[in-house]
Motif scaffolding. Structure first.
Motif, PDB file in Angstrom:
ATOM      1  N   PRO A  89      45.751  35.345 -19.630  1.00 39.76           N
ATOM      2  CA  PRO A  89      45.846  33.999 -19.946  1.00 39.76           C
ATOM      3  C   PRO A  89      46.557  33.544 -21.084  1.00 39.76           C
ATOM      4  O   PRO A  89      47.111  32.248 -20.983  1.00 39.76           O
ATOM      5  N   LYS A  90      46.652  34.298 -22.300  1.00 37.17           N
ATOM      6  CA  LYS A  90      47.407  33.952 -23.146  1.00 37.17           C
ATOM      7  C   LYS A  90      48.926  33.603 -22.981  1.00 37.17           C
ATOM      8  O   LYS A  90      49.387  32.749 -23.590  1.00 37.17           O
ATOM      9  N   ALA A  91      49.372  34.438 -22.156  1.00 31.49           N
ATOM     10  CA  ALA A  91      50.846  34.161 -21.650  1.00 31.49           C
ATOM     11  C   ALA A  91      51.021  32.886 -20.965  1.00 31.49           C
ATOM     12  O   ALA A  91      52.149  31.967 -21.268  1.00 31.49           O
ATOM     13  N   LEU A  92      50.000  32.534 -20.250  1.00 31.51           N
ATOM     14  CA  LEU A  92      50.024  31.176 -19.676  1.00 31.51           C
ATOM     15  C   LEU A  92      50.014  30.070 -20.460  1.00 31.51           C
ATOM     16  O   LEU A  92      50.627  29.072 -20.565  1.00 31.51           O
ATOM     17  N   GLU A  93      48.926  30.202 -21.509  1.00 36.83           N
ATOM     18  CA  GLU A  93      48.942  29.063 -22.628  1.00 36.83           C
ATOM     19  C   GLU A  93      50.184  29.007 -23.529  1.00 36.83           C
ATOM     20  O   GLU A  93      50.564  27.932 -23.933  1.00 36.83           O
ATOM     21  N   ALA A  95      53.151  29.638 -22.461  1.00 38.10           N
ATOM     22  CA  ALA A  95      54.355  29.046 -21.529  1.00 38.10           C
ATOM     23  C   ALA A  95      53.953  27.366 -21.503  1.00 38.10           C
ATOM     24  O   ALA A  95      54.906  26.716 -21.537  1.00 38.10           O
ATOM     25  N   ARG A  96      52.748  27.068 -21.470  1.00 40.95           N
ATOM     26  CA  ARG A  96      52.250  25.651 -21.640  1.00 40.95           C
ATOM     27  C   ARG A  96      52.716  25.071 -22.697  1.00 40.95           C
ATOM     28  O   ARG A  96      53.280  23.906 -22.625  1.00 40.95           O
ATOM     29  N   LYS A  97      52.731  25.537 -23.940  1.00 38.79           N
ATOM     30  CA  LYS A  97      52.825  24.993 -24.966  1.00 38.79           C
ATOM     31  C   LYS A  97      54.629  24.956 -25.213  1.00 38.79           C
ATOM     32  O   LYS A  97      55.104  23.832 -25.657  1.00 38.79           O
ATOM     33  N   VAL A  98      55.313  25.784 -24.689  1.00 44.82           N
ATOM     34  CA  VAL A  98      56.697  25.672 -24.589  1.00 44.82           C
ATOM     35  C   VAL A  98      57.036  24.483 -23.852  1.00 44.82           C
ATOM     36  O   VAL A  98      58.020  23.702 -24.089  1.00 44.82           O
ATOM     37  N   LEU A  99      56.685  24.597 -22.594  1.00 46.30           N
ATOM     38  CA  LEU A  99      57.119  23.462 -21.739  1.00 46.30           C
ATOM     39  C   LEU A  99      56.557  21.905 -22.162  1.00 46.30           C
ATOM     40  O   LEU A  99      57.494  20.908 -22.157  1.00 46.30           O
ATOM     41  N   GLU A 100      55.518  21.830 -23.003  1.00 44.99           N
ATOM     42  CA  GLU A 100      54.993  20.699 -23.405  1.00 44.99           C
ATOM     43  C   GLU A 100      56.078  20.293 -24.481  1.00 44.99           C
ATOM     44  O   GLU A 100      56.387  19.167 -25.001  1.00 44.99           O
ATOM     45  N   SER A 101      56.408  21.322 -25.380  1.00 41.68           N
ATOM     46  CA  SER A 101      57.251  21.068 -26.586  1.00 41.68           C
ATOM     47  C   SER A 101      58.657  20.564 -26.278  1.00 41.68           C
ATOM     48  O   SER A 101      59.380  19.974 -27.074  1.00 41.68           O
ATOM     49  N   HIS A 102      59.126  20.899 -25.003  1.00 41.63           N
ATOM     50  CA  HIS A 102      60.348  20.782 -24.353  1.00 41.63           C
ATOM     51  C   HIS A 102      60.448  19.275 -23.546  1.00 41.63           C
ATOM     52  O   HIS A 102      61.285  18.941 -22.867  1.00 41.63           O
ATOM     53  N   GLY A 103      59.187  18.735 -23.495  1.00 38.82           N
ATOM     54  CA  GLY A 103      59.023  17.616 -22.630  1.00 38.82           C
ATOM     55  C   GLY A 103      58.834  17.616 -21.143  1.00 38.82           C
ATOM     56  O   GLY A 103      59.113  16.716 -20.429  1.00 38.82           O
ATOM     57  N   ASP A 104      58.699  18.866 -20.884  1.00 39.71           N
ATOM     58  CA  ASP A 104      58.563  19.169 -19.268  1.00 39.71           C
ATOM     59  C   ASP A 104      57.120  18.830 -19.022  1.00 39.71           C
ATOM     60  O   ASP A 104      56.065  19.988 -18.648  1.00 39.71           O
ATOM     61  N   ARG A 105      56.494  17.564 -18.991  1.00 37.67           N
ATOM     62  CA  ARG A 105      55.045  17.426 -19.069  1.00 37.67           C
ATOM     63  C   ARG A 105      54.439  17.787 -17.542  1.00 37.67           C
ATOM     64  O   ARG A 105      53.237  18.210 -17.598  1.00 37.67           O
ATOM     65  N   VAL A 106      55.329  17.607 -16.627  1.00 40.17           N
ATOM     66  CA  VAL A 106      54.926  18.048 -15.260  1.00 40.17           C
ATOM     67  C   VAL A 106      54.345  19.539 -15.017  1.00 40.17           C
ATOM     68  O   VAL A 106      53.248  19.846 -14.662  1.00 40.17           O
ATOM     69  N   ALA A 108      53.963  21.643 -17.555  1.00 42.98           N
ATOM     70  CA  ALA A 108      52.915  21.723 -18.513  1.00 42.98           C
ATOM     71  C   ALA A 108      51.490  21.600 -18.193  1.00 42.98           C
ATOM     72  O   ALA A 108      50.538  22.232 -18.240  1.00 42.98           O
ATOM     73  N   ALA A 109      51.378  20.342 -17.350  1.00 46.41           N
ATOM     74  CA  ALA A 109      50.154  19.933 -16.740  1.00 46.41           C
ATOM     75  C   ALA A 109      49.722  21.096 -15.759  1.00 46.41           C
ATOM     76  O   ALA A 109      48.413  21.056 -15.614  1.00 46.41           O
ATOM     77  N   HIS A 110      50.649  21.360 -14.943  1.00 47.11           N
ATOM     78  CA  HIS A 110      50.388  22.340 -14.077  1.00 47.11           C
ATOM     79  C   HIS A 110      49.839  23.587 -14.651  1.00 47.11           C
ATOM     80  O   HIS A 110      49.047  24.267 -13.904  1.00 47.11           O
ATOM     81  N   ALA A 111      50.570  24.025 -15.673  1.00 53.92           N
ATOM     82  CA  ALA A 111      49.930  25.221 -16.402  1.00 53.92           C
ATOM     83  C   ALA A 111      48.626  25.124 -16.676  1.00 53.92           C
ATOM     84  O   ALA A 111      47.770  25.934 -16.787  1.00 53.92           O
ATOM     85  N   GLY A 112      48.246  23.967 -17.296  1.00 52.35           N
ATOM     86  CA  GLY A 112      46.959  23.609 -17.664  1.00 52.35           C
ATOM     87  C   GLY A 112      45.925  23.627 -16.341  1.00 52.35           C
ATOM     88  O   GLY A 112      44.791  24.233 -16.692  1.00 52.35           O
ATOM     89  N   ASN A 113      46.353  23.258 -15.344  1.00 53.84           N
ATOM     90  CA  ASN A 113      45.546  22.987 -13.993  1.00 53.84           C
ATOM     91  C   ASN A 113      45.175  24.453 -13.688  1.00 53.84           C
ATOM     92  O   ASN A 113      44.268  24.947 -13.235  1.00 53.84           O
ATOM     93  N   ILE A 114      46.441  25.575 -13.705  1.00 49.12           N
ATOM     94  CA  ILE A 114      46.002  26.650 -13.363  1.00 49.12           C
ATOM     95  C   ILE A 114      44.977  27.733 -14.104  1.00 49.12           C
ATOM     96  O   ILE A 114      44.216  28.139 -13.737  1.00 49.12           O
TER      97      ILE A 114
END
Length: 406
Positions: A89-93, A95-106, A108-114
Motif C-alpha cells: 500500500p505504500k507504493a499506492l500512497e 503514487a497518490r502524492k505524485v499525482l496530487e503534486s502534479h495537479g492530477d486531482r482525479v 489522486a482521488a481515485h488512488a485514495g479511493n482504492i
C-alpha cells in the motif's frame, strides 16, 4: 499524445474496451501498453493486465512521473480486485502524492479511493472512515464518483447504518447512470442486494426467524439483551461485553440466552461448554468457576442465578433476551464469508483479512476443500481459492470490523 492513444483513452473512459484495444493492440510504446493493461483488466484478464502495466511503468521515462504513477494506481486496483493484499500500500500512497503534486486531482482521488477500499476489505473501518472524510470526491467523474459512493455504502453496511447505506447506494446509482456504463450500474445493484436478503437468525423464546440487516440494526438499538453469536459479544442498552477471547463463557451465555426465560440443567451446560459426555465432580466444579467468571463479565447487564437443576439468565434492564446467530455456522464460517463474494482469494490474502496465521487459514481451507465447500484454482504461489456465492449467506456480520457499539 497521438490521435490513436487519445481515441483509445476516450473509448476506455466510455466503457468501449474492445474499441480501445483495436486502436492500440499492436503497439508496444509506453502509453499503448498502459491502455492495453487497463483494457485487459476490464476484460477480466488480470494477470495479463498486471504484466502490461508493469511494462508500461518501466517504459515511461524519468520525466514521466505522472504516467508511471497512474500505472501504479491501475496496478493497485488490479491487486485489490484479485485479492492480492500483499501488494504494498505504500507504493499506492507514493503514487497518490505524485499525482496530487502534479495537479492530477482525479487520479489522486481515485488512488485514495482504492486505499480506502482495501481498508474496508480487511476490516479497518475507523481508518477507512477517517480517510473517506478527508477525501474530496468533487473532482471525480461520474464513474469514479459511483465507486466512491460504493465504498461509503460498504462502510455504512459494515457499521449497520442501513439508512445511510441506502442513501450512499442511491448516490452511486445516480452516478453510474450518468456515467452510462451498464456494468457499473449492475455492480451498484448487486451491492444493494445485501440489504434485501437475510443476514442472520434471531433465536428467542424457543423460536427462530431470519433477520434483514435493518432488523439487526433495530434489534441492537432496542431494549433487548442480545447475545451476538456473529461477533461473540453481549449487547444491551448501548453497552457491549466482548467475549471472543473467552469461548467457554460465550458458550455458556449463549446456552442460557437460548433457553431464556427457562433455566438450563448443569449437565447440559457441561456437555455444551466442556464437551464432557459424563459430568463428574471436576466438571461441576469447573462449571461453578466459569459461571462465577461469567457473572463478573456481565455485571450491570444481566444476572446468572442458580436454580434447583442448573442456572438461568436474568437481564438487568432489558425486557427481552435474544440470540443473534449466523445463518450458516461452523468452525470456518469466517473463511467462507470472505469466499462468498465470488472472488478468487489467496491463502495469504485471507490470512491478512482475517488477522490469522497463514498456517491456520491453510488448515481451514484444506478442511473446507475436503467438504467440497471451496475449490482451489492454480498451483503453487498462483493458487487461489473460491466458493460459489451462497444466497442469504451472512457475509456482512461475519466479516471483521467493529460495529457502532463495539
Amino acid at each position: 499524445m497521438d490521435s490513436l492513444i487519445t481515441a483509445a483513452a476516450q473509448a476506455l473512459a466510455s466503457g468501449d474496451t474492445l474499441g480501445a484495444l483495436k486502436r492500440v493492440a499492436l503497439r508496444d510504446d509506453a502509453p499503448a501498453l498502459a491502455l492495453r493493461g487497463i483494457a485487459m483488466a476490464q476484460l477480466g484478464d488480470l494477470i495479463r493486465a498486471k504484466a502490461l502495466l508493469k511494462s508500461a511503468a518501466r517504459a515511461f521515462g524519468p520525466r514521466e512521473a505522472v504516467a508511471r504513477a497512474r500505472c501504479v494506481v491501475a496496478e493497485a486496483e488490479i491487486a485489490l480486485v484479485s485479492r492480492d493484499l500483499t501488494w504494498p500500500p505504500k507504493a499506492l500512497e507514493a503514487a497518490r502524492k505524485v499525482l496530487e503534486s502534479h495537479g492530477d486531482r482525479v487520479n489522486a482521488a481515485h488512488a485514495g479511493n482504492i486505499a480506502i477500499r482495501r481498508l474496508v476489505l480487511i476490516g479497518r473501518l475507523d481508518e477507512a472512515e477517517q480517510a473517506l472524510a478527508a477525501l474530496d470526491p468533487t473532482p471525480l467523474p461520474p464513474a469514479l464518483r459511483a465507486a466512491h459512493e460504493l465504498v461509503a455504502a460498504g462502510i455504512e453496511v459494515r457499521r449497520l447504518r442501513t439508512r445511510a447505506a441506502r442513501a450512499a447506494l442511491e448516490r452511486a446509482r445516480s452516478a453510474a447512470q450518468r456515467a452510462g456504463m451498464p456494468v457499473l450500474t449492475a455492480e451498484v445493484e448487486a451491492a444493494g442486494h445485501v440489504l434485501s436478503i437475510p443476514a442472520a437468525r434471531l433465536v428467542s423464546r424457543g423460536d427462530e426467524r431470519p433477520l434483514l440487516l435493518a432488523e439487526v440494526e433495530a434489534l441492537f438499538s432496542g431494549g433487548t439483551l442480545v447475545v451476538d453469536a456473529c461477533r461473540h459479544i453481549v449487547r444491551a442498552a448501548g453497552a457491549a461485553v466482548p467475549l471472543a477471547s473467552r469461548p467457554v463463557l460465550f458458550t455458556l451465555v449463549r446456552a442460557l440466552a437460548e433457553a431464556w426465560p427457562a433455566d438450563v440443567a448443569r449437565g447440559a451446560l457441561i456437555a455444551r461448554a466442556f464437551r464432557g459426555k459424563h459430568a463428574d465432580e471436576s466438571h461441576r466444579a469447573r462449571l461453578r468457576v466459569e459461571i462465577g467468571r461469567l457473572r463478573a463479565e456481565l455485571s450491570g447487564l444481566a444476572e446468572v442465578s442458580a436454580t434447583k437443576r442448573g442456572f438461568a439468565l436474568s437481564p438487568a434492564g432489558a425486557a427481552e433476551v435474544a440470540v443473534l446467530a449466523p445463518l450458516v455456522e461452523g468452525p470456518h464460517a469466517a473463511v467462507l464469508a470472505f469466499l462468498a463474494d465470488g472472488e478468487a482469494w489467496s491463502s495469504s490474502a485471507l490470512a491478512i483479512a482475517l488477522g490469522a496465521s497463514p498456517r491456520t487459514v491453510q488448515r481451514a481451507l484444506d478442511s473446507l476443500a475436503g467438504q467440497e465447500k471451496v475449490q482451489a484454482i492454480g498451483r503453487g504461489r498462483a493458487r487461489r481459492w473460491m466458493s460459489p456465492p451462497l444466497s442469504s449467506f451472512p457475509t456482512i456480520l461475519l466479516l471483521p470490523g467493529p460495529l457502532p457499539s463495539d
